[in-house]
Scaffold this active site. Structure first.
Site, short mmCIF file in Angstrom:
data_model
loop_
_atom_site.label_atom_id
_atom_site.label_comp_id
_atom_site.label_asym_id
_atom_site.label_seq_id
_atom_site.Cartn_x
_atom_site.Cartn_y
_atom_site.Cartn_z
N GLU A 133 -33.15 93.46 -105.53
CA GLU A 133 -33.68 94.75 -105.09
C GLU A 133 -33.57 95.76 -106.23
O GLU A 133 -32.79 96.71 -106.19
CB GLU A 133 -32.92 95.18 -103.82
CG GLU A 133 -33.14 94.18 -102.69
CD GLU A 133 -32.15 94.27 -101.53
OE1 GLU A 133 -31.44 95.26 -101.42
OE2 GLU A 133 -32.12 93.30 -100.73
N HIS A 136 -30.63 99.81 -100.70
CA HIS A 136 -31.26 98.48 -100.65
C HIS A 136 -32.77 98.67 -100.68
O HIS A 136 -33.29 99.77 -100.66
CB HIS A 136 -30.86 97.77 -99.35
CG HIS A 136 -29.47 97.26 -99.35
ND1 HIS A 136 -29.16 95.93 -99.50
CD2 HIS A 136 -28.28 97.90 -99.22
CE1 HIS A 136 -27.84 95.77 -99.46
NE2 HIS A 136 -27.28 96.95 -99.30
N HIS A 177 -27.54 93.74 -103.51
CA HIS A 177 -28.46 92.61 -103.50
C HIS A 177 -29.22 92.58 -104.82
O HIS A 177 -29.91 93.55 -105.17
CB HIS A 177 -29.46 92.73 -102.34
CG HIS A 177 -28.85 92.34 -101.02
ND1 HIS A 177 -29.22 92.90 -99.83
CD2 HIS A 177 -27.88 91.43 -100.73
CE1 HIS A 177 -28.52 92.35 -98.85
NE2 HIS A 177 -27.69 91.46 -99.37
N GLU A 236 -33.25 101.63 -97.04
CA GLU A 236 -34.12 100.50 -97.38
C GLU A 236 -35.36 101.15 -97.99
O GLU A 236 -36.21 101.67 -97.27
CB GLU A 236 -34.51 99.68 -96.15
CG GLU A 236 -33.36 98.93 -95.49
CD GLU A 236 -32.94 97.67 -96.24
OE1 GLU A 236 -33.58 97.31 -97.26
OE2 GLU A 236 -31.97 97.05 -95.81
O1 0X9 Z 1 -29.95 92.41 -94.41
C1 0X9 Z 1 -29.42 93.22 -95.16
O2 0X9 Z 1 -28.33 93.04 -95.71
C2 0X9 Z 1 -30.10 94.57 -95.41
N1 0X9 Z 1 -31.50 94.38 -95.57
S1 0X9 Z 1 -32.03 93.69 -96.96
O3 0X9 Z 1 -33.45 93.44 -96.82
N2 0X9 Z 1 -31.88 94.73 -98.13
O4 0X9 Z 1 -31.28 92.53 -97.24
C3 0X9 Z 1 -29.81 95.47 -94.22
C4 0X9 Z 1 -28.41 95.93 -94.26
C5 0X9 Z 1 -27.99 96.67 -93.09
N3 0X9 Z 1 -26.63 97.00 -93.20
C6 0X9 Z 1 -25.62 96.24 -92.71
N4 0X9 Z 1 -25.85 95.10 -92.12
N5 0X9 Z 1 -24.41 96.70 -92.82
ZN ZN Z 2 -30.51 94.37 -99.58
#
Ligand code: 0X9
Ligand code: ZN
Length: 441
Positions: free
Chosen positions: A178, A299, A175, A374
């Protein structure tokens, strides 16, 4: 004349295009929903009102939700939350101020790698640092993990002290906005190369580390040059840009927590692995076969350690081990500065979200230990983590990575790194020596 006018427009266009978007007087709300009804109201707002940028999604277990508002919509959001009895704080009233405080340092190439770990770097800087590492350390080899839509290589490197070792894979910067993620990944790599701590040295020696600080290079560049809050890759889709690369992997693609609308930040793409970044990186990961023993995805934000899967809270094969190892590692993380991470399955800890990299790595490659960090913080600065927190965030994360290895081993994982070949090798050497002695060569 008309021709000349058109030409001058073309010359001016790039100047206009690279002008950075400013977030003057944009507000960051930290919303604290108290019950399921309030969460549902927030979910509806996220789905139906694209005026607001949700920095985190209102999941069943979300303790807080950050929402960014343009100055002209602030009153509407205030009123909306008040009229629904939803508690909130305003944590930033001028987001541009926090952006201005983020230092992005130029990287100075040289005979010795010179990255600092209390500042951010752009893609050029990170890649220049990688080149310096390759030139300086014999154990470092440059890797290319894939390619981006705009044709950039996903650059990374391997730290290896010999053949036959199992892999620990670090995935950063999927992302774009981040920024703490690539910074942390670079810090971990630097520790593995320079630390004199015996535990760190052992970790560096016992595994092949495959390290990719920026797996979404186009997005990362865009977040530096044009739009700080960019999340997705940069592929044009109709009138919009970008696919969420953590919704595009071929694991329960588009099942939950992902969107079919290319205007949104969680757009999953037209199909699983439709994007060059996720497709090429997954091909690369598959080529490593069953050598990957641990996969860590970085992340921000929320201070969480997540494990697969994003669509279900049902415990999979080694779920309990993964949680136990993770919790202990988060214990180690908390020692240095008292930062308390929560450990849990994605669906139970935050919200339903499928098509993410760690789910695919677990489901398709069967990697024993798979985690998603995170990082800091808990919604005070969110993606705009101030430079003074970069180093502490990285140090506590490194503490926890060492503990993941330590606890992983105690639970029976990560044990045969570099040790399968050596006993075998010894047996062969002894046999050969005997043969030589018997036949008196
Ligand atoms: O939503 C996401 O992709 C992640 N949080 S973020 O705030 N960094 O965007 C969480 C990712 C969890 N992992 C998967 N969904 N595989
Ligand atoms: Zn993310």
């Amino acid at each position: 004349m008309r021709f000349l006018f058109n030409l001058s427009f073309l010359l001016l266009a790039p100047v206009v295009l690279i002008e950075k978007f400013r977030f003057d007087n944009y507000t960051l709300f930290k919303v604290l929903p108290e019950n399921e009804r309030q969460i549902e109201i927030l979910q509806n707002l996220q789905d139906n009102d694209l005026r607001f940028d949700f920095w985190s999604s209102p999941g069943i277990k979300a303790e807080f939700v950050n929402i960014m508002s343009k100055p002209e919509n602030k009153i509407d959001l205030d009123n909306f939350l008040k009229s629904n009895g939803i508690n909130y704080e305003i944590v930033m009233s001028n987001i541009q101020e926090a952006i201005d405080k983020e230092t992005v340092s130029p990287y100075t190439r040289g005979r010795t790698p010179s990255m600092q770990f209390d500042t951010y770097y752009n893609l050029e800087g990170i890649n220049a640092w990688i080149n310096d590492l390759v030139r300086t350390y014999s154990e470092v080899t440059k890797l290319v993990g894939g390619v981006s839509y705009e044709g950039r290589e996903i650059e990374g490197f391997r730290i290896s002290h010999g053949s036959g070792r199992k892999i620990i894979f670090l995935e950063g910067g999927l992302h774009a906005r981040e920024w703490i993620s690539p910074a942390t990944v670079c810090f971990i790599a630097n520790e593995l190369l320079t630390s004199t701590n015996p535990e760190t040295r052992a970790a560096a020696r016992d595994f092949d580390w495959y390290i990719f600080p920026v797996t979404n290079p186009d997005g990362y560049v865009w977040s530096h040059t044009n739009f700080r809050m960019w999340r997705k890759n940069r592929r044009p889709i109709g009138n919009f840009f970008g696919v969420d690369l953590n919704r595009n992997w071929n694991s329960n693609w588009l099942v939950s927590g992902a969107s079919t609308n290319p205007a949104t930040d969680t757009y999953a793409g037209p199909g699983p692995f439709s994007e060059p970044e996720s497709r090429s990186l997954s091909t690369y990961l598959r080529s490593l076969g069953d050598r990957i023993d641990m996969y860590l995805s970085f992340h921000s934000f929320g201070e969480l350690l997540l494990i697969p899967f994003g669509n279900s809270t049902a415990p999979y094969a080694n779920y309990h081990d993964a949680i136990n190892i993770g919790r202990r590692a988060m214990g180690a993380l908390s020692v240095r500065f008292g930062t308390l991470y929560r450990t849990g399955n994605i669906a139970e800890a935050i919200y339903l979200a499928t098509g993410g990299s760690i789910d695919w790595v677990k489901e398709d490659l069967n990697v024993p230990l798979v985690y998603c960090y995170e990082s800091r913080d808990r919604g005070q600065y969110g993606f705009l983590l101030p430079p003074e927190q970069i180093l502490p965030n990285s140090q506590e994360t490194m503490d926890s990575v060492l503990e993941l290895i330590h606890q992983g081993r105690r639970f029976g994982y990560l044990n045969n790194s570099g040790r399968i070949l050596s006993p075998l090798l010894w047996v062969m050497i002894v046999a050969l020596a005997k043969l030589l002695w018997v036949y008196k060569f």
